[in-house]
Design a protein around this motif. Structure first.
Motif, PDB file in Angstrom:
ATOM      1  N   SER A  79     -46.563 -30.570  40.244  1.00 17.78           N
ATOM      2  CA  SER A  79     -46.738 -29.460  40.205  1.00 17.78           C
ATOM      3  C   SER A  79     -45.427 -28.450  40.169  1.00 17.78           C
ATOM      4  CB  SER A  79     -47.816 -28.482  41.212  1.00 17.78           C
ATOM      5  OG  SER A  79     -49.072 -29.180  41.066  1.00 17.78           O
ATOM      6  N   VAL A  80     -44.601 -29.040  41.039  1.00 20.28           N
ATOM      7  CA  VAL A  80     -43.082 -28.430  41.261  1.00 20.28           C
ATOM      8  C   VAL A  80     -42.348 -28.746  39.986  1.00 20.28           C
ATOM      9  CG1 VAL A  80     -40.985 -28.333  42.568  1.00 20.28           C
ATOM     10  CG2 VAL A  80     -42.860 -28.471  43.592  1.00 20.28           C
ATOM     11  N   TYR A  84     -52.871 -29.095  33.237  1.00 22.54           N
ATOM     12  CA  TYR A  84     -53.463 -30.040  34.113  1.00 22.54           C
ATOM     13  C   TYR A  84     -54.016 -29.138  35.137  1.00 22.54           C
ATOM     14  CZ  TYR A  84     -53.072 -34.155  31.220  1.00 22.54           C
ATOM     15  OH  TYR A  84     -53.141 -35.106  30.363  1.00 22.54           O
ATOM     16  N   GLN A  85     -54.975 -29.647  35.950  1.00 22.88           N
ATOM     17  CA  GLN A  85     -55.258 -28.892  37.447  1.00 22.88           C
ATOM     18  C   GLN A  85     -55.816 -30.118  38.142  1.00 22.88           C
ATOM     19  OE1 GLN A  85     -58.604 -26.525  35.226  1.00 22.88           O
ATOM     20  NE2 GLN A  85     -59.283 -26.552  37.244  1.00 22.88           N
ATOM     21  N   SER A 105     -40.937 -39.952  34.420  1.00 24.48           N
ATOM     22  CA  SER A 105     -42.072 -40.542  33.454  1.00 24.48           C
ATOM     23  C   SER A 105     -43.256 -40.948  33.894  1.00 24.48           C
ATOM     24  CB  SER A 105     -41.484 -41.813  32.515  1.00 24.48           C
ATOM     25  OG  SER A 105     -41.091 -42.523  33.335  1.00 24.48           O
ATOM     26  N   PHE A 106     -43.426 -41.445  34.968  1.00 26.93           N
ATOM     27  CA  PHE A 106     -44.733 -42.085  35.526  1.00 26.93           C
ATOM     28  C   PHE A 106     -45.623 -41.030  35.918  1.00 26.93           C
ATOM     29  CE2 PHE A 106     -41.924 -43.189  39.089  1.00 26.93           C
ATOM     30  CZ  PHE A 106     -42.621 -42.562  40.010  1.00 26.93           C
ATOM     31  N   MET A 107     -44.899 -39.710  36.136  1.00 28.45           N
ATOM     32  CA  MET A 107     -46.057 -38.686  36.630  1.00 28.45           C
ATOM     33  C   MET A 107     -46.333 -37.781  35.483  1.00 28.45           C
ATOM     34  SD  MET A 107     -43.804 -37.282  40.048  1.00 28.45           S
ATOM     35  CE  MET A 107     -43.864 -38.364  41.597  1.00 28.45           C
ATOM     36  N   GLY A 141     -53.407 -37.812  38.712  1.00 29.28           N
ATOM     37  CA  GLY A 141     -53.251 -38.347  40.137  1.00 29.28           C
ATOM     38  C   GLY A 141     -52.220 -37.966  40.937  1.00 29.28           C
ATOM     39  N   TRP A 142     -51.200 -37.486  40.433  1.00 31.24           N
ATOM     40  CA  TRP A 142     -49.930 -37.091  40.925  1.00 31.24           C
ATOM     41  C   TRP A 142     -49.936 -35.620  41.348  1.00 31.24           C
ATOM     42  CZ3 TRP A 142     -46.983 -40.101  43.661  1.00 31.24           C
ATOM     43  CH2 TRP A 142     -46.728 -41.252  43.264  1.00 31.24           C
ATOM     44  N   HIS A 143     -51.102 -34.793  41.185  1.00 28.35           N
ATOM     45  CA  HIS A 143     -51.269 -33.430  41.672  1.00 28.35           C
ATOM     46  C   HIS A 143     -50.908 -33.410  43.160  1.00 28.35           C
ATOM     47  CE1 HIS A 143     -52.691 -29.294  41.748  1.00 28.35           C
ATOM     48  NE2 HIS A 143     -53.409 -29.695  43.001  1.00 28.35           N
ATOM     49  N   LEU A 144     -51.633 -34.615  43.893  1.00 27.21           N
ATOM     50  CA  LEU A 144     -50.990 -34.660  45.277  1.00 27.21           C
ATOM     51  C   LEU A 144     -50.825 -35.906  45.619  1.00 27.21           C
ATOM     52  CD1 LEU A 144     -50.991 -33.363  48.114  1.00 27.21           C
ATOM     53  CD2 LEU A 144     -53.402 -33.615  48.438  1.00 27.21           C
TER      54      LEU A 144
END
Length: 290
Positions: free
Chosen positions: A46-47, A193-194, A260-262, A267-270
């Protein structure tokens, strides 16, 4: 660093200015990784989608005074997606609003720096956000206050695109358009995305341009990672003394940009980067030019 001097003409940023902003966006990403290592969980992606937005605002566009977070004529910044505060706190330290030592205790017991920003505890935070949908309404109140008190400041409100699903956003947008709050500038971090997946799979929000235009706003779109286009557009929106309506900038971004993997991986939201993965992310951020 942004200053209290306003440029009357919104010129494109120079190559040297872009280099500085690119370095600051990289700093924001790297500090986000460092601080989340302290907390052991956080909102990296998100950042990363709004790192360039933070850099353009705080190091170029906004009218600020270093070390004076309560200066009455400063430009204000509010964000609906308060979970991105981990990327904003290092910027506040860079401006002398908080001490750098505070960063080292991020989220620890007794620290004013939490997962979401608290304006009662953190100098330089203009709104305690995290409950999605309320930032624009508060920004409207600040803009109205500036008009009534004849203050020269602008109010910037950054919203997540998932936040467009909140009814209060549209009530606020209608009110701002009706009242012609020309010193109010909304920035939509349109990363697609959310928490639950793709925004438009959860509840579709397009066409954002048509919606905001219909609510009485001047609307622009830009690549939110193109620092030249982003900064120049924000400069022009702020310098325009003839606009009689609020402005909305739709920034097309990539969630997780820079690692790149994010990227576009909900799933990387948190999450939390194990040390080996954190080093991979750091190496990638340091080795590329976004």
């Amino acid at each position: 660093m942004a200053s209290d001097e306003q440029c009357p003409v919104a010129q494109p940023p120079t190559s040297q200015q872009i280099a500085l902003l690119r370095d600051k966006a990289r700093y924001i990403r790297l500090e986000t990784i460092r601080l989340i290592e302290i907390a052991k969980v956080g909102h990296y992606s998100s950042v990363f989608s709004c790192a360039e937005i933070f850099a353009a605002l705080y190091y170029d566009v906004m009218r600020l005074r270093a070390g004076e977070p309560d200066w009455p004529d400063r430009d204000r910044f509010l964000m609906g997606k308060g979970h991105a505060a981990v990327g904003l706190f290092p910027v506040l330290a860079d401006h002398g609003f908080i001490s750098r030592e505070l960063l080292d205790g991020y989220t620890r017991l007794g620290s004013p720096l939490g997962d979401h920003p608290d304006m009662t505890k953190v100098p330089g935070i203009d709104f305690s956000s995290g409950s999605i949908g309320h930032a624009l309404s508060n920004g409207i109140g600040i803009a109205l206050g500036g008009r009534m008190n004849q203050r020269p400041y602008h109010v910037f409100v950054m919203l997540g695109d998932g936040e467009m699903q909140e009814g209060q956003v549209w009530e606020a947008a209608l009110f701002a358009g009706h009242n012609k709050l020309s010193r109010l500038i909304a920035i939509i971090d349109r990363n697609g995305y959310q928490l639950d997946g793709k925004v438009d799979d959860v509840v579709g929000v397009e066409s954002l341009r048509d919606k905001w235009t219909a609510f009485g706003w001047e609307v622009h779109e830009v690549d939110g990672h193109d620092l030249n286009a982003l900064t120049h557009t924000l400069r022009k929106l702020k310098a325009d003394g003839t606009r009689q309506k609020p402005a909305c900038l739709i920034a097309r971004t990539v969630k997780g940009r820079g690692v790149s993997f994010m990227e576009t991986e909900p799933g990387w939201h948190l999450g939390y980067l194990a040390p080996a993965d954190a080093q991979i992310a750091i190496d990638e951020i340091q080795s590329q030019e976004i």
